[in-house]
Structures are given as structure tokens and as C-alpha cells.
Design a protein around this motif. Sequence first.
Motif, PDB file in Angstrom:
ATOM      1  N   LEU A 156       9.279  75.487  34.571  1.00  0.00           N
ATOM      2  CA  LEU A 156       7.990  75.527  35.275  1.00  0.00           C
ATOM      3  C   LEU A 156       7.846  74.358  36.252  1.00  0.00           C
ATOM      4  O   LEU A 156       7.357  74.532  37.374  1.00  0.00           O
ATOM      5  CB  LEU A 156       6.842  75.499  34.267  1.00  0.00           C
ATOM      6  N   ILE A 157       8.279  73.176  35.838  1.00  0.00           N
ATOM      7  CA  ILE A 157       8.185  72.010  36.719  1.00  0.00           C
ATOM      8  C   ILE A 157       9.092  72.185  37.933  1.00  0.00           C
ATOM      9  O   ILE A 157       8.702  71.876  39.070  1.00  0.00           O
ATOM     10  CB  ILE A 157       8.532  70.727  35.945  1.00  0.00           C
ATOM     11  N   ALA A 158      10.309  72.704  37.703  1.00  0.00           N
ATOM     12  CA  ALA A 158      11.220  72.958  38.826  1.00  0.00           C
ATOM     13  C   ALA A 158      10.647  74.010  39.761  1.00  0.00           C
ATOM     14  O   ALA A 158      10.719  73.883  40.991  1.00  0.00           O
ATOM     15  CB  ALA A 158      12.586  73.397  38.293  1.00  0.00           C
ATOM     16  N   GLY A 159      10.055  75.065  39.198  1.00  0.00           N
ATOM     17  CA  GLY A 159       9.447  76.103  40.032  1.00  0.00           C
ATOM     18  C   GLY A 159       8.284  75.572  40.852  1.00  0.00           C
ATOM     19  O   GLY A 159       8.122  75.928  42.032  1.00  0.00           O
ATOM     20  N   LEU A 160       7.476  74.692  40.258  1.00  0.00           N
ATOM     21  CA  LEU A 160       6.362  74.096  40.996  1.00  0.00           C
ATOM     22  C   LEU A 160       6.874  73.222  42.136  1.00  0.00           C
ATOM     23  O   LEU A 160       6.310  73.231  43.240  1.00  0.00           O
ATOM     24  CB  LEU A 160       5.500  73.271  40.047  1.00  0.00           C
ATOM     25  N   HIS A 161       7.940  72.482  41.880  1.00  0.00           N
ATOM     26  CA  HIS A 161       8.530  71.657  42.946  1.00  0.00           C
ATOM     27  C   HIS A 161       8.967  72.524  44.119  1.00  0.00           C
ATOM     28  O   HIS A 161       8.690  72.199  45.284  1.00  0.00           O
ATOM     29  CB  HIS A 161       9.722  70.887  42.390  1.00  0.00           C
ATOM     30  N   LEU A 162       9.624  73.623  43.832  1.00  0.00           N
ATOM     31  CA  LEU A 162      10.075  74.520  44.903  1.00  0.00           C
ATOM     32  C   LEU A 162       8.889  75.107  45.658  1.00  0.00           C
ATOM     33  O   LEU A 162       8.921  75.225  46.893  1.00  0.00           O
ATOM     34  CB  LEU A 162      10.940  75.632  44.313  1.00  0.00           C
ATOM     35  N   LEU A 163       7.845  75.466  44.918  1.00  0.00           N
ATOM     36  CA  LEU A 163       6.652  76.027  45.573  1.00  0.00           C
ATOM     37  C   LEU A 163       6.011  75.015  46.515  1.00  0.00           C
ATOM     38  O   LEU A 163       5.659  75.337  47.650  1.00  0.00           O
ATOM     39  CB  LEU A 163       5.657  76.477  44.506  1.00  0.00           C
ATOM     40  N   LEU A 164       5.871  73.781  46.070  1.00  0.00           N
ATOM     41  CA  LEU A 164       5.203  72.765  46.875  1.00  0.00           C
ATOM     42  C   LEU A 164       6.015  72.378  48.108  1.00  0.00           C
ATOM     43  O   LEU A 164       5.456  72.085  49.163  1.00  0.00           O
ATOM     44  CB  LEU A 164       4.926  71.518  46.031  1.00  0.00           C
ATOM     45  N   GLN A 165       7.327  72.382  47.982  1.00  0.00           N
ATOM     46  CA  GLN A 165       8.161  71.874  49.062  1.00  0.00           C
ATOM     47  C   GLN A 165       8.611  72.942  50.059  1.00  0.00           C
ATOM     48  O   GLN A 165       8.849  72.627  51.227  1.00  0.00           O
ATOM     49  CB  GLN A 165       9.410  71.190  48.471  1.00  0.00           C
ATOM     50  N   TYR A 166       8.703  74.201  49.625  1.00  0.00           N
ATOM     51  CA  TYR A 166       9.371  75.193  50.463  1.00  0.00           C
ATOM     52  C   TYR A 166       8.548  76.449  50.746  1.00  0.00           C
ATOM     53  O   TYR A 166       9.085  77.417  51.285  1.00  0.00           O
ATOM     54  CB  TYR A 166      10.697  75.602  49.817  1.00  0.00           C
ATOM     55  N   THR A 167       7.285  76.470  50.365  1.00  0.00           N
ATOM     56  CA  THR A 167       6.463  77.645  50.656  1.00  0.00           C
ATOM     57  C   THR A 167       5.286  77.263  51.547  1.00  0.00           C
ATOM     58  O   THR A 167       4.876  76.096  51.614  1.00  0.00           O
ATOM     59  CB  THR A 167       5.917  78.295  49.364  1.00  0.00           C
ATOM     60  N   LYS A 168       4.733  78.260  52.206  1.00  0.00           N
ATOM     61  CA  LYS A 168       3.580  78.033  53.073  1.00  0.00           C
ATOM     62  C   LYS A 168       2.383  77.540  52.266  1.00  0.00           C
ATOM     63  O   LYS A 168       1.631  76.652  52.709  1.00  0.00           O
ATOM     64  CB  LYS A 168       3.231  79.339  53.805  1.00  0.00           C
ATOM     65  N   LEU A 169       2.197  78.122  51.088  1.00  0.00           N
ATOM     66  CA  LEU A 169       1.099  77.692  50.223  1.00  0.00           C
ATOM     67  C   LEU A 169       1.274  76.228  49.828  1.00  0.00           C
ATOM     68  O   LEU A 169       0.319  75.443  49.861  1.00  0.00           O
ATOM     69  CB  LEU A 169       1.032  78.565  48.970  1.00  0.00           C
ATOM     70  N   GLY A 170       2.489  75.851  49.447  1.00  0.00           N
ATOM     71  CA  GLY A 170       2.736  74.474  49.047  1.00  0.00           C
ATOM     72  C   GLY A 170       2.461  73.491  50.171  1.00  0.00           C
ATOM     73  O   GLY A 170       1.867  72.425  49.952  1.00  0.00           O
ATOM     74  N   LYS A 171       2.860  73.844  51.387  1.00  0.00           N
ATOM     75  CA  LYS A 171       2.599  72.966  52.530  1.00  0.00           C
ATOM     76  C   LYS A 171       1.097  72.861  52.804  1.00  0.00           C
ATOM     77  O   LYS A 171       0.591  71.792  53.149  1.00  0.00           O
ATOM     78  CB  LYS A 171       3.337  73.489  53.757  1.00  0.00           C
ATOM     79  N   ALA A 172       0.375  73.981  52.641  1.00  0.00           N
ATOM     80  CA  ALA A 172      -1.072  73.950  52.832  1.00  0.00           C
ATOM     81  C   ALA A 172      -1.739  73.075  51.771  1.00  0.00           C
ATOM     82  O   ALA A 172      -2.676  72.323  52.072  1.00  0.00           O
ATOM     83  CB  ALA A 172      -1.629  75.366  52.770  1.00  0.00           C
ATOM     84  N   MET A 173      -1.261  73.151  50.550  1.00  0.00           N
ATOM     85  CA  MET A 173      -1.819  72.326  49.476  1.00  0.00           C
ATOM     86  C   MET A 173      -1.570  70.851  49.742  1.00  0.00           C
ATOM     87  O   MET A 173      -2.456  70.011  49.555  1.00  0.00           O
ATOM     88  CB  MET A 173      -1.224  72.744  48.124  1.00  0.00           C
TER      89      MET A 173
END
Length: 381
Positions: free
Chosen positions: A242-259
Motif C-alpha cells: 500500500l505504501i509503495a502504491g501510494l508513492h507511485l500515485l503521488l509521483q506519477y499520476t495527475k491526481l498525485g500531482k494535483a494533491m
Amino acid sequence: MGVGNVGDSLPNDVNELRERLSSLSGQELFALIIVLGIAILLLDLVRRLVMGELAPGRLWRYLWNGLVDSLYIALAAIGLSMTYSILRFANFSHGDLVTTGAFSGWAVAWLIGGWGVYSVGELVLFSPTPAGPTGGELGMDVLASPVAILVGLVMAALLTIAVALAIDRLVYRRMRDAGGIALLIASVGVALALRYLIGVFWTVESHSATASSPILTDLPGWVPVQRINLHELTLVAIAIALIAGLHLLLQYTKLGKAMRAMADNKDLALITGIPTERVIFATWTIGAGLAGVAGYLIVLDRGQFSINIGWFLLLLIFAAVILGGIGSIYGALVGSLVIGITINVSLIWIPSDMNEIAAFTLMILILIVKPDGLLGGVETA
């Protein structure tokens, strides 16, 4: 070099050392004392290992327990840090979202595991009657009931998300512009209300939710222990994923960049067209989901729970967030590792009823040197 030259150099070295120490600020000197204290403890640890006073297997167990504790603290702490970084308030109801995940997730797991054997009411409400089910009778372990435990894990996240979104809609959204102090006070009220609603629905009694964990003993020679608890291993694997998945979401997705952009500067995010309400929705969803999973996994590890499980954990969650740097998700992870490992490794020197004191003492000492936390108080996701 003559004897006289050597003798002359010693006072010079002493004077130079004295000058360097006198030039240190009080904060730098305190940091040096902390480093020296940690070095002394490490030397004593090596001495105990060499002299046979501490078995390597025992040290490994402390480190492993520290990792297990760190990871479920980290899941909850990351969710709390996300809430702060986006919404800018300390959410004291976060611990009771952990409790929500524990109760709701295991209610679903029991319902699946005991379907057709016990009534729905006995299963969902964890009936405390002598004739009611127990986790052992239902076979609630990762080998005997893997489907029930997996579905319970997913439902713990989903039901906790639903509760968090309902609370946001009823309380926090109406107070969005009220300021951090008003929201903090409101969150304390939400915490008390949620905790006692759980108590009314499920009773305030402690519950034994799982069977004894299966133990893996047939291990290769390079593994430093002779046995592995499969419930703990499951917790570690799920938390890391889950922590690895959250890292990928924050760094490489549009949602993560918006957050990350909204965490850096909410007003600028509004000007640039970032849909802030969607980001807030995503923040509650991810943060509450992680909190619910944390509560569920704590019960998998400990085997039992009560309505105070999240409230008692909340102090450690806040400690991890503050130690890592308020508003930093990666700081929350680092802070959790420090807290969890310190709590367990400190058992080498102090009694078990004082181990949390060691963690909080270390936190205070570090914050004196680095008031913004280990990662410098970076207020971004």
C-alpha cells in the motif's frame, strides 16, 4: 618528530577542540550529546551480543516487532499527514477511523467465515454470549480463512471511507473556512461521537477476533529466525504494498500531482484550475482507507480489539507525524519507523511498561534539535 614536538602538539589539539566546542550553538551541542548517547547504546548493544547477554535471535525479534508496529502506525500516520497537508487541521477523529476499520472489517470477515453456522446477528455484532462464536471457532487465520480475511480487509477500507466522507459532508465541509482551531475542536467532538456510536452498536467489551496465527517453521538456513508468524508477515506485505502504491500515485499520476500542488499552495492551485473539492475528496478517500486498513491489520496482529484501540494509538500516530515533519507523508513514514523500532529495541535496557516513554523521549530530544521534524517540516505530500 621529537618528543618535544609531540608534547607541544597536544595542548594545541586540546585548545583547538575547546575552541570548536565553544563555537557550537546550544542546539548543535545538544545534537552532539544525542549522537554520543546513541553511540554509547550501540556500543553496549554490541557488547551484549559479544558477551552472550543478548541472543541474536532476540535482537532480531525486537527489530521485526518494531517493523510490524511501525508499518501499521505508518498507514494511519500517512493518512493523518495527508489530511493535514491538504486541509490544514489536526484531525483528532482519525484514531476512531482506525477503530471503525477494525470493527467493520472484522464484522464482515466473521460474517463470511461463520455463514450458515451462526446467526447474522451473532457474527456481525461479535456476540459475547457463551454460545456465541469466537475467532478461534471460526478459524479466523490467513491459512484457514484467506477469502474471509481478504474480503474483510477490503471492506474495512471501503466502510471507513464511507464513514469519513459522511463526516466530511456533515461537519467539515460546512466549516472549511473556519480555521484550523475550530476544525480541530470539531474533530474532537466527532471522535467522541463516533467512538460511542461504535460502542452502542457493538458494545464496549473487548473482542477476540482471530484464531492463533499459523507459524511457519520450515525456513531456509539464511533466515535469522526459526519461526515466522504468518499474520505478522501478512501485515508487513500488505502495508509495504500500500505504501509503495501510494508513492507511485503521488509521483506519477495527475491526481498525485494535483494533491502535491494543493498541499504546497491551495490558493495557487485554485487559480491554476485544479479542482480542489475533488482533491479533498481523494484525500479523505485515501487517508480514511489507509486508517481503516491499519485498524484491521492491528487486529490481525494482536488478535483482539476494543472501541479504544484507535484512541490509544492516536498519540503514537501524532508522534510519528510530528517527528517526521508535519505535512510530509514521507516524514510520517520515517517517524513511524523511528517510533516503532525504538519502542521495541528499548526493551533491551528498560521494562516493557516504559518502552513507549523511550520513544516519546527520543521524539522530544530530536524535536529540540530539529523543531520542524526529521524531514525539515516539508509541508507537501
